[in-house]
Design a protein around this motif. Structure first.
Motif, PDB file in Angstrom:
ATOM      1  N   ALA A   1      -5.979   4.758  -0.471  1.00  0.00           N
ATOM      2  CA  ALA A   1      -4.574   4.738  -0.981  1.00  0.00           C
ATOM      3  C   ALA A   1      -4.668   3.841  -2.035  1.00  0.00           C
ATOM      4  O   ALA A   1      -5.430   3.043  -2.292  1.00  0.00           O
ATOM      5  N   GLU A   2      -3.259   3.835  -2.804  1.00  0.00           N
ATOM      6  CA  GLU A   2      -3.230   3.004  -3.984  1.00  0.00           C
ATOM      7  C   GLU A   2      -2.716   1.503  -3.300  1.00  0.00           C
ATOM      8  O   GLU A   2      -1.873   1.522  -2.330  1.00  0.00           O
ATOM      9  N   ALA A   3      -3.473   0.500  -3.761  1.00  0.00           N
ATOM     10  CA  ALA A   3      -2.910  -0.801  -3.193  1.00  0.00           C
ATOM     11  C   ALA A   3      -2.468  -1.494  -4.467  1.00  0.00           C
ATOM     12  O   ALA A   3      -3.122  -1.468  -5.666  1.00  0.00           O
ATOM     13  N   GLN A   4      -1.348  -2.393  -4.154  1.00  0.00           N
ATOM     14  CA  GLN A   4      -0.693  -3.205  -5.333  1.00  0.00           C
ATOM     15  C   GLN A   4      -0.791  -4.611  -4.763  1.00  0.00           C
ATOM     16  O   GLN A   4      -0.257  -4.790  -3.647  1.00  0.00           O
ATOM     17  N   VAL A   5      -1.538  -5.475  -5.465  1.00  0.00           N
ATOM     18  CA  VAL A   5      -1.439  -6.884  -5.086  1.00  0.00           C
ATOM     19  C   VAL A   5      -1.367  -7.846  -6.273  1.00  0.00           C
ATOM     20  O   VAL A   5      -1.723  -7.434  -7.493  1.00  0.00           O
ATOM     21  N   TYR A   6      -0.032  -8.578  -6.070  1.00  0.00           N
ATOM     22  CA  TYR A   6       0.476  -9.335  -7.325  1.00  0.00           C
ATOM     23  C   TYR A   6       0.911 -10.554  -6.862  1.00  0.00           C
ATOM     24  O   TYR A   6       1.068 -10.822  -5.594  1.00  0.00           O
ATOM     25  N   ARG A   7       0.901 -11.728  -8.025  1.00  0.00           N
ATOM     26  CA  ARG A   7       1.465 -12.863  -7.445  1.00  0.00           C
ATOM     27  C   ARG A   7       2.932 -12.860  -7.651  1.00  0.00           C
ATOM     28  O   ARG A   7       3.320 -12.330  -8.655  1.00  0.00           O
TER      29      ARG A   7
ATOM     30  N   VAL B   1       0.868  -1.147   0.017  1.00  0.00           N
ATOM     31  CA  VAL B   1      -0.157  -0.117   0.000  1.00  0.00           C
ATOM     32  C   VAL B   1       0.803   1.214   0.107  1.00  0.00           C
ATOM     33  O   VAL B   1       1.756   1.402   0.541  1.00  0.00           O
ATOM     34  N   TYR B   2       0.607   2.168  -0.705  1.00  0.00           N
ATOM     35  CA  TYR B   2       1.551   3.371  -0.966  1.00  0.00           C
ATOM     36  C   TYR B   2       0.395   4.614  -1.267  1.00  0.00           C
ATOM     37  O   TYR B   2      -0.680   4.353  -1.784  1.00  0.00           O
ATOM     38  N   SER B   3       0.916   5.869  -0.905  1.00  0.00           N
ATOM     39  CA  SER B   3       0.029   7.070  -1.130  1.00  0.00           C
ATOM     40  C   SER B   3       0.919   8.062  -1.998  1.00  0.00           C
ATOM     41  O   SER B   3       2.077   8.154  -1.488  1.00  0.00           O
ATOM     42  N   ALA B   4       0.492   8.640  -3.122  1.00  0.00           N
ATOM     43  CA  ALA B   4       1.041   9.739  -3.637  1.00  0.00           C
ATOM     44  C   ALA B   4       1.345  11.006  -2.991  1.00  0.00           C
ATOM     45  O   ALA B   4       1.996  12.024  -3.343  1.00  0.00           O
ATOM     46  N   THR B   5       0.291  11.128  -2.036  1.00  0.00           N
ATOM     47  CA  THR B   5       0.215  12.549  -1.242  1.00  0.00           C
ATOM     48  C   THR B   5       0.915  12.460   0.211  1.00  0.00           C
ATOM     49  O   THR B   5       1.148  13.627   0.406  1.00  0.00           O
ATOM     50  N   GLY B   6       1.351  11.403   0.450  1.00  0.00           N
ATOM     51  CA  GLY B   6       1.934  11.477   2.076  1.00  0.00           C
ATOM     52  C   GLY B   6       2.292  10.040   2.079  1.00  0.00           C
ATOM     53  O   GLY B   6       2.054   9.063   1.754  1.00  0.00           O
ATOM     54  N   ALA B   7       2.767   9.714   3.832  1.00  0.00           N
ATOM     55  CA  ALA B   7       3.069   8.500   4.296  1.00  0.00           C
ATOM     56  C   ALA B   7       1.780   7.786   4.528  1.00  0.00           C
ATOM     57  O   ALA B   7       0.760   8.356   4.848  1.00  0.00           O
ATOM     58  N   VAL B   8       1.817   6.332   4.473  1.00  0.00           N
ATOM     59  CA  VAL B   8       0.655   5.817   4.817  1.00  0.00           C
ATOM     60  C   VAL B   8       0.742   5.285   6.188  1.00  0.00           C
ATOM     61  O   VAL B   8       1.870   5.009   6.754  1.00  0.00           O
TER      62      VAL B   8
END
Length: 396
Positions: free
Chosen positions: A246-252, A68-75
């Motif tokens: 926030a932006e979440a990235q889930v991948y195998r 999980v990450y955010s372009a506007t600040g820390a998560v």
């Protein structure tokens, strides 16, 4: 059934009569089957070793990684961990672990060491197939310790003087308030020049406020069935994004994410095994043809006493099948003796934590191949034998 048993007994009788010629003929078959079985077994065991190495690096199939990450600040770390826990509980994930790569200052006999430390949960060891060479991986008891339990790699263990784990060697984690910790296990180094590495349980890291204030967002790893990995990836990603805003990235992330990378190994093993099998079949076919030519008189006499074409055909073929079956069993036994030799096993075991046993499939393939070769190699001679006429016996 009576006719079949009679044919088998007759085949054994013929093999005893022509035992010298048969032994010489079947020696090549036995060696071919031993080579075939050894190639399949070595390939299977080597592939298992490659898979285990990949699983230690990226997890078992299928392992999903979530960030999980955010372009506007820390998560916020606390909110992220709460969202991870909610996902694990909602989808009833059997094996999961938070992963937070950080660094802790650990004081040992050699002074203070800034050691890369991974904060994880107990399932991480199973998911990554971690090889504990001394002590043990984290257990439920370790989560209840008053002093945090630490698992280190061999490089770290050597750095602190290789203490005996039975004495519960202690370390001091330098923090705002120093924390005493205990080494409970030692992992094998991933490579010869591995750097010191430590592992700490998430619960104890939170209890003692260790390593979570360095601005590094935690990740989540989930070990799920392969058939639902793709569907679950999209759902977990949507859930995390909606909960955290926030932006979440889930991948195998496991080795088989883009298909089996070791399929080439399997194809190569199959090609070599097929070549060995063909060579054995050709050699046996030549010997069988020569054998039938020498038995024209015998076959003609049997026909004169009323033996039917079917009986002649089946009898000649069964001689080949029975002989190659016995040769196949002997070849498999020879292969097992070679593969399980300590020197060969030590060569195969390089980089393998759980050396697989001799594959039963390889033994079955060897015996089945020997029997099939016997049937195919006996087919043409049996057809030739059926064409023998009584008058031919006079000429020989």
């Amino acid at each position: 059934m009576t006719a079949f048993v009679a044919s088998v007994v007759e085949a054994f009788s013929e093999l005893r009569i022509h035992k010298t010629r048969v032994l010489l003929a079947l020696l090549g078959v036995m060696l071919s089957v031993a080579a075939l079985t050894s190639v399949v077994a070595l390939g299977t065991m080597a592939q298992a070793g490659l898979v285990q190495s990949s699983e230690r690096t990226s997890g078992r199939a299928a392992t999903l990684g979530a960030n999980v990450y955010s372009a506007t600040g820390a998560v916020d770390t606390g909110s992220t961990l709460a969202a991870y826990d909610d996902v694990v509980e909602r989808y009833r994930i059997g094996y999961s672990s938070v992963r937070l790569d950080t660094s802790l200052s650990i004081r040992g006999p050699a002074g203070v060491v800034a050691a890369p430390t991974t904060i994880i949960e107990r399932d991480y060891g199973v998911m990554r197939r971690l090889d504990v060479v001394d002590g043990s991986w984290f257990t439920e008891v370790d989560e209840q310790r008053l002093a945090p339990a630490v698992v280190v790699n061999e490089a770290f263990h050597r750095l602190v003087g290789s203490p005996d784990l039975r004495s519960a060697p202690g370390l001091t984690i330098e923090a705002e308030t120093p924390v005493s910790a205990t080494i409970v296990g030692v992992l094998a180094d991933d490579y010869a020049e591995a750097q010191p590495q430590a592992f700490l349980l998430r619960g104890q890291a939170e209890q003692w406020d260790l390593g979570q204030d360095q601005g590094i967002p935690p990740a989540l790893e989930l070990w799920v069935p392969e058939e639902i990995a793709d569907a679950l990836t999209a759902r977990v990603q949507g859930d995390l994004a909606s909960q955290l805003g926030a932006e979440a990235q889930v991948y195998r992330q496991d080795y088989a994410a883009q298909g089996d990378p070791y399929a080439v190994v399997t194809l190569g093993i199959g090609g070599i095994a097929g070549l060995v099998l063909v060579l054995g079949a050709v050699g046996l076919l030549n010997i069988s043809m020569v054998t039938v030519k020498y038995r024209v008189r015998e076959i003609g006499i049997r026909r004169s006493f009323g033996a039917t074409s079917g009986r002649i055909f089946f009898g000649v073929m069964m001689e080949s099948v029975v002989a190659t079956f016995v040769a196949g069993v002997a070849g498999v036994m020879l292969s097992v003796a070679v593969i399980k030799h300590p020197l060969v096993e030590s060569f195969i075991a390089q980089g393998v934590t759980d050396l697989p046993p001799f594959p039963a499939g390889a033994a079955l393939i060897g015996i089945a191949a020997a029997t099939a070769v016997g049937a195919l190699a006996g087919l043409i001679p049996a057809l030739v034998a059926v064409r023998v006429k009584v008058i031919d016996a006079i000429r020989y």
